[in-house]
Design an enzyme around this catalytic site. Structure first.
Site, PDB file in Angstrom:
ATOM      1  N   GLU A 124      73.498 -10.330 -14.729  1.00 45.29           N
ATOM      2  CA  GLU A 124      73.109 -10.135 -16.117  1.00 45.29           C
ATOM      3  C   GLU A 124      74.166 -10.731 -17.031  1.00 45.29           C
ATOM      4  O   GLU A 124      75.233 -11.166 -16.574  1.00 45.29           O
ATOM      5  CB  GLU A 124      72.895  -8.639 -16.421  1.00 45.29           C
ATOM      6  CG  GLU A 124      71.702  -8.048 -15.687  1.00 45.29           C
ATOM      7  CD  GLU A 124      71.419  -6.609 -16.060  1.00 45.29           C
ATOM      8  OE1 GLU A 124      72.105  -6.079 -16.954  1.00 45.29           O
ATOM      9  OE2 GLU A 124      70.522  -6.001 -15.444  1.00 45.29           O
ATOM     10  N   HIS A 245      69.546  -4.772 -28.597  1.00 45.68           N
ATOM     11  CA  HIS A 245      69.089  -5.553 -27.456  1.00 45.68           C
ATOM     12  C   HIS A 245      68.333  -6.769 -27.981  1.00 45.68           C
ATOM     13  O   HIS A 245      67.492  -6.642 -28.866  1.00 45.68           O
ATOM     14  CB  HIS A 245      68.191  -4.718 -26.551  1.00 45.68           C
ATOM     15  CG  HIS A 245      68.033  -5.306 -25.191  1.00 45.68           C
ATOM     16  ND1 HIS A 245      67.252  -6.422 -24.956  1.00 45.68           N
ATOM     17  CD2 HIS A 245      68.570  -4.970 -23.990  1.00 45.68           C
ATOM     18  CE1 HIS A 245      67.312  -6.726 -23.670  1.00 45.68           C
ATOM     19  NE2 HIS A 245      68.110  -5.866 -23.064  1.00 45.68           N
ATOM     20  N   ARG A 289      75.287  -9.794 -25.407  1.00 46.39           N
ATOM     21  CA  ARG A 289      74.082  -9.405 -26.134  1.00 46.39           C
ATOM     22  C   ARG A 289      74.192  -9.617 -27.641  1.00 46.39           C
ATOM     23  O   ARG A 289      73.214  -9.968 -28.304  1.00 46.39           O
ATOM     24  CB  ARG A 289      73.760  -7.934 -25.847  1.00 46.39           C
ATOM     25  CG  ARG A 289      73.191  -7.710 -24.470  1.00 46.39           C
ATOM     26  CD  ARG A 289      72.935  -6.242 -24.202  1.00 46.39           C
ATOM     27  NE  ARG A 289      72.277  -6.064 -22.919  1.00 46.39           N
ATOM     28  CZ  ARG A 289      72.019  -4.889 -22.368  1.00 46.39           C
ATOM     29  NH1 ARG A 289      72.386  -3.780 -23.000  1.00 46.39           N
ATOM     30  NH2 ARG A 289      71.403  -4.801 -21.203  1.00 46.39           N
ATOM     31  N   HIS A 362      69.588  -0.495 -29.474  1.00 44.62           N
ATOM     32  CA  HIS A 362      69.520  -0.187 -28.048  1.00 44.62           C
ATOM     33  C   HIS A 362      70.594   0.793 -27.591  1.00 44.62           C
ATOM     34  O   HIS A 362      70.320   1.679 -26.791  1.00 44.62           O
ATOM     35  CB  HIS A 362      69.646  -1.489 -27.253  1.00 44.62           C
ATOM     36  CG  HIS A 362      69.476  -1.334 -25.780  1.00 44.62           C
ATOM     37  ND1 HIS A 362      68.350  -0.786 -25.217  1.00 44.62           N
ATOM     38  CD2 HIS A 362      70.293  -1.688 -24.741  1.00 44.62           C
ATOM     39  CE1 HIS A 362      68.464  -0.793 -23.887  1.00 44.62           C
ATOM     40  NE2 HIS A 362      69.639  -1.312 -23.581  1.00 44.62           N
ATOM     41  N   ARG A 397      78.979  -3.277 -25.486  1.00 40.05           N
ATOM     42  CA  ARG A 397      78.823  -2.801 -24.115  1.00 40.05           C
ATOM     43  C   ARG A 397      78.419  -3.930 -23.172  1.00 40.05           C
ATOM     44  O   ARG A 397      77.503  -4.695 -23.449  1.00 40.05           O
ATOM     45  CB  ARG A 397      77.764  -1.697 -24.063  1.00 40.05           C
ATOM     46  CG  ARG A 397      77.447  -1.194 -22.671  1.00 40.05           C
ATOM     47  CD  ARG A 397      76.452  -0.075 -22.722  1.00 40.05           C
ATOM     48  NE  ARG A 397      75.131  -0.489 -23.146  1.00 40.05           N
ATOM     49  CZ  ARG A 397      74.162  -0.888 -22.321  1.00 40.05           C
ATOM     50  NH1 ARG A 397      74.378  -0.943 -21.023  1.00 40.05           N
ATOM     51  NH2 ARG A 397      72.986  -1.231 -22.791  1.00 40.05           N
TER      52      ARG A 397
END
Length: 599
Positions: A124, A245, A289, A362, A397
């Site tokens: 990811e 997100h 992100r 998110h 994060r």
């Protein structure tokens, strides 16, 4: 903590963090009551698709290319200079044990070829190697929730755990010395008010996605734990850092299209079909992100508000493993069964047509400030999971570190509950950086005062204190959640600047907190409390860092590469022998109709 043989512990929340803490405390012989605001599985954990990151090199069937230091460095890089280095190293060091614990409780992570074969580990955004464990393809959180709930229900059936369903935290009760001594809760049917006594309270209430009109969070994510902690005088930290997100379905419900989809090769295109992220970041679709979310917003604005497109039509099956071979449609259905079903329910065949996506709130990196054992600045009060600010996530994060944080720190909180029961030398509460407590709130009118981890005077501003009172001399309007969420999105969304943040602060100051003791009214007051704190923190940080992007300060300021802590004057009120903290004074809740012990 009480020296009774079995101290009473309240754990508020039934996601991975709350369940892990509760089950650990039960194992340590403590008397535990678990509160669930809604159904036990109405949690962000149950919705988590992407997986759980873990350093598994030392575990049989683990990832041999990974190392603790590599996972640490990936986390620190994503956190953009404001992570707590010690907390990050704790997270990664304990990750293998957390996975072992989950497997032991029945979590079935995906493997390449059945039992005892290597785990199937995905890649990811911002991860250097594939280290993301999945279950059921894209149903990792659902599987973790199922397994932990099964264990909790078995403990309930055997009399070792009490579970109160459909029970919402209203406020914390403070005892002598300002110690957490229980909670006021609403329980159904009829929103009945009860006071629960306890020797310790663990907040595991999740995030605050309902601050915004577009969120992947469940409806219960209204910042209840953070708001209650603020009213109790606990320090909070990092509230300016809200992760959006990049790829939620641009349709009602904002269904999350996992980052793992981009990890498998999906790309983002604008309305003309042009792939644009290659020009923005060397990792393109696998950039952090915040980078992807900002660029998606900019591209959408440049094309008159039309959403950008997530293109999976050219994705090829890997050829090997459980998801290998077949057509693109077959691969997508096998690898992402939950997403595939949801998109087809919206009439989308994502193997043949791009999916319209938009950023959505998110994850809240900030929350109640804790040490490495979940202790807050209020004695007897602990926090864990998304409502806590351990310093693990910094300004942004790292993907799939949140489930890991819930598992690792849930276990650590359980250990602290046991240690604080027996160890007279254990620290009673969190001491903030620099060896000094947070600066007190200024003036009788109240205010949240920032403390940036340094000793000495501080020149920051204050945040309006939310006690159910209105700003002096200003016209107020009744709180409206839709208007509030729109104001938050405009003023403290993906793109921010001083003018928008100041306008937001004025707008929020003008909202009159709703009266009453219905669940909706309490949620709305909590949203207003947390929203005001987020706006103040975002206005105070005059730089761009991680998920916090200021168009008027587009670059990071090296001098501000540190965390900022806040506290609100609790203005306690007294109920019986307990000073009670609450902003709900105008609602006359202090005539508690029922007072019961926690266990």
């Amino acid at each position: 903590m009480s020296t009774n043989p079995a101290p009473r512990v309240l754990v508020v929340g039934s996601g991975i963090a709350g369940l892990t803490a509760a089950l650990g405390a039960v194992r340590h012989g403590l008397d535990v009551t678990l509160l669930s605001k809604d159904a036990l599985d109405e949690t962000s954990t149950a919705r988590a698709q992407g997986g759980i990151a873990a350093m598994t090199a030392a575990i049989p069937a683990g990832q041999p290319r990974d190392s603790e230091e590599l996972h640490v460095q990936d986390t620190l890089a994503a956190g953009a200079g404001t992570c707590d280095d010690d907390a990050v190293r704790l997270l990664v060091r304990d990750s293998a044990a957390a996975i072992d614990e989950l497997v032991g409780r029945g979590v079935g992570f995906d493997r390449t070829a059945g039992a005892d074969s290597p785990w199937l580990e995905g890649l990811e955004g911002a991860h250097s190697v594939p280290r993301i464990l999945h279950a059921g393809g894209d149903a990792t959180g659902h599987e973790i929730q199922r397994a932990l709930l099964a264990t909790a229900l078995a403990a309930e059936a055997s009399g070792h755990l009490q579970i109160l369903r459909h029970t919402m935290l209203v406020d914390l009760v403070l005892g002598s010395g300002g110690r957490a001594a229980g909670a006021l809760v609403l329980t159904g049917p009829g929103d009945r008010l009860r006071e629960l006594d306890a020797d310790a309270v663990v907040l595991a209430t999740g995030g605050a996605g309902q601050l915004y009109p577009h969120t992947t969070n469940p409806a219960v994510a209204t910042g209840d734990g953070v708001a209650a902690a603020l009213r109790a005088g606990a320090a909070v930290a990092d509230l300016e850092f809200v992760q959006f997100h990049p790829t939620a379905l641009a349709a009602p419900g904002c269904f999350l299209v996992s980052e793992a989809v981009r990890g498998e090769g999906a790309v983002l295109r604008d309305a003309t079909g042009r792939r644009y992220l290659e020009d923005v970041h060397p990792r393109a679709e696998l950039a952090p992100r915040d980078v992807v979310a900002r660029e998606n917003v900019r591209r959408s604005l440049a094309q008159d508000g039309r959403p950008v497109l997530l293109d999976c039509t050219r994705m090829a099956p890997p050829g090997t493993g459980p998801h290998g071979s077949g057509t693109t449609a077959e691969f997508l259905a096998r690898r992402f069964p939950t997403i595939d079903a949801a998109l087809r329910a919206h009439g989308l065949d994502w193997s043949r047509e791009p999916v319209p996506v938009t950023p959505a709130a998110h994850y809240l990196m900030g929350g109640v400030a804790t040490d490495g054992l979940g202790r807050t600045s209020v004695p007897g009060l602990y926090a864990v999971g998304e409502c806590a600010a351990t310093g693990v996530h910094g300004a942004n994060r790292l993907a799939s570190n949140s489930l890991l944080e819930g598992a690792v720190f849930g276990t650590r909180v359980a250990g602290a509950l046991r240690a604080d029961r027996t160890d007279d030398d254990a620290p009673a509460h969190l001491v903030l950086p620099g060896g000094t407590e947070i600066l007190p709130a200024a003036g009788r009118s109240g205010g949240a005062v920032p403390h940036d981890g340094r000793t000495g005077p501080y020149d920051g501003g204050t945040v309006p204190h939310d006690r159910g009172t209105e700003p002096h001399g200003e016209e107020t309007v009744p709180f409206d959640r839709e208007q509030f969420q729109h104001a938050m999105w405009t003023g403290a969304g993906v793109l921010r600047d001083r003018a928008r943040l100041e306008a937001l602060a004025r707008r929020l100051a003008g909202f009159r907190p709703p009266p009453g003791l219905s669940r909706r009214a309490v949620e709305d007051r909590n949203l207003l409390t947390v929203g005001r704190a987020v706006a103040a923190a975002a206005l105070h940080r005059t730089e761009s860092r991680g998920a916090h992007f200021r168009e008027d300060f587009p670059a990071p300021d090296p001098a501000r590469a540190r965390r900022t802590f806040w506290r609100q004057d609790p203005a306690p009120h007294v109920i019986g022998t307990h000073p009670l903290t609450s902003e709900h004074t105008a609602t006359n809740i202090f005539d508690v109709p029922e007072r019961i012990p926690a266990c």
